[in-house]
Enzyme design. Structure first.
Site, PDB file in Angstrom:
ATOM      1  CG  ASP A  73      -1.937   1.096   1.284  1.00 27.63           C
ATOM      2  OD1 ASP A  73      -1.859   2.126   0.478  1.00 27.63           O
ATOM      3  OD2 ASP A  73      -3.159   0.990   1.858  1.00 27.63           O
ATOM      4  CG  ASN A 100       0.481   3.766 -12.823  1.00 28.74           C
ATOM      5  OD1 ASN A 100      -0.302   4.532 -13.869  1.00 28.74           O
ATOM      6  ND2 ASN A 100      -0.084   2.756 -12.464  1.00 28.74           N
ATOM      7  CE1 TYR A 165      -6.079  10.780  -9.908  1.00 26.89           C
ATOM      8  CE2 TYR A 165      -7.187  12.144 -11.680  1.00 26.89           C
ATOM      9  CZ  TYR A 165      -6.467  11.103 -11.487  1.00 26.89           C
ATOM     10  OH  TYR A 165      -5.649  10.478 -12.530  1.00 26.89           O
TER      11      TYR A 165
END
Length: 258
Positions: A73, A100, A165
């Site tokens: 994680d 990524n 985001y």
């Protein structure tokens, strides 16, 4: 020309150690597959263990170097850094880092509390810095290398319900320029790939509906969809020595949306 790929092969990637985060599915899986097909020694991390193990077997079955996979994680920043150091030792040499891992889950900004804000930044921004910090010594030891950060078209166009985001991905572009300046003396290049709306399985299942298709038809210059392999080919070029003089830049793969 039967059996010959129409796309480039990069001799500089053969045998090169490559680390990819979020590599089990979507864009990350495409990166892992494409690097392995170039003959690179690939290690990748993801929280999706079943998908990660399946990808390892798929790549190996295709006759490419068997990737290393670690369930990790990236939000556990200290733990992630240790995993990266372990993978670097296992690979022996690291020349490429692809940051990524991300989560573009839609949300209403009114419902974002401090914990959700922090979690969103960790999975979309923070790990990119701390991964680069952890692997910078290995990249220096290799005589230099390439860090490829993943940004997003969402930073530049009108997309709703993505405030955390979009904020994180805007910061990735600034992080890229800052790290490129700091690490350039060690021949470490840092670039940001900015994908458009990529037709991954996740996007097709959850977000690409008739309205989305109409938006793409209207906004993109090219009358086609952006596919994972389109983005992967840009990442490969930035990882290879062919782009040796390129750093601190955004490389946009969006079908002409921006």
């Amino acid at each position: 020309m039967s059996g010959v790929s129409r796309y480039a092969t990069y001799p500089s990637l053969r045998g090169r150690g490559v680390v990819v985060s979020g590599g089990a599915t979507g864009l990350g899986a495409q990166f892992v597959t494409e690097f392995a097909a170039q003959g690179a020694q690939v290690a990748f991390v993801d929280v999706q263990e079943e998908a990660g193990l399946a990808l390892v077997e798929s790549v190996a079955a295709a006759g490419h170097p068997r990737p290393r996979f670690r369930r990790t994680d990236v939000r556990d920043l200290e733990g992630y850094q240790q995993v990266l150091r372990d993978l670097a030792a296992d690979l022996g040499s690291v020349g490429v880092l692809v940051n990524n891992a991300a989560d573009d889950t839609r949300h209403d900004s009114a419902g974002v509390d401090p914990a959700a804000w922090d979690a969103g930044l960790r999975v979309n921004l923070d790990h990119q810095f701390f991964a680069t910090q952890a692997l910078a010594p290995a990249l220096r030891a290799a005589g230099g290398g390439s860090v490829v950060n993943l940004g997003s078209i969402s930073t530049h166009v009108k997309l709703r319900d993505l405030v955390v985001y979009r904020t994180a991905k805007a910061a990735v572009e600034g992080l890229t320029r800052a790290l490129a300046l700091e690490l350039g003396a060690d021949a470490i290049r840092v670039n940001c790939v900015v994908p458009g709306w990529v037709m991954t399985a996740r996007q097709l299942e959850h977000h690409v509906d008739a309205e989305a298709e109409a938006t793409l038809d209207r906004e993109q210059a090219l009358a086609r969809r952006v596919l994972p392999e389109d983005v992967a080919r840009m990442v490969l070029w930035l990882a290879a020595d062919d782009s040796a003089a390129c750093t601190g830049q955004n490389w946009i793969v969006d079908g002409g949306w921006m």
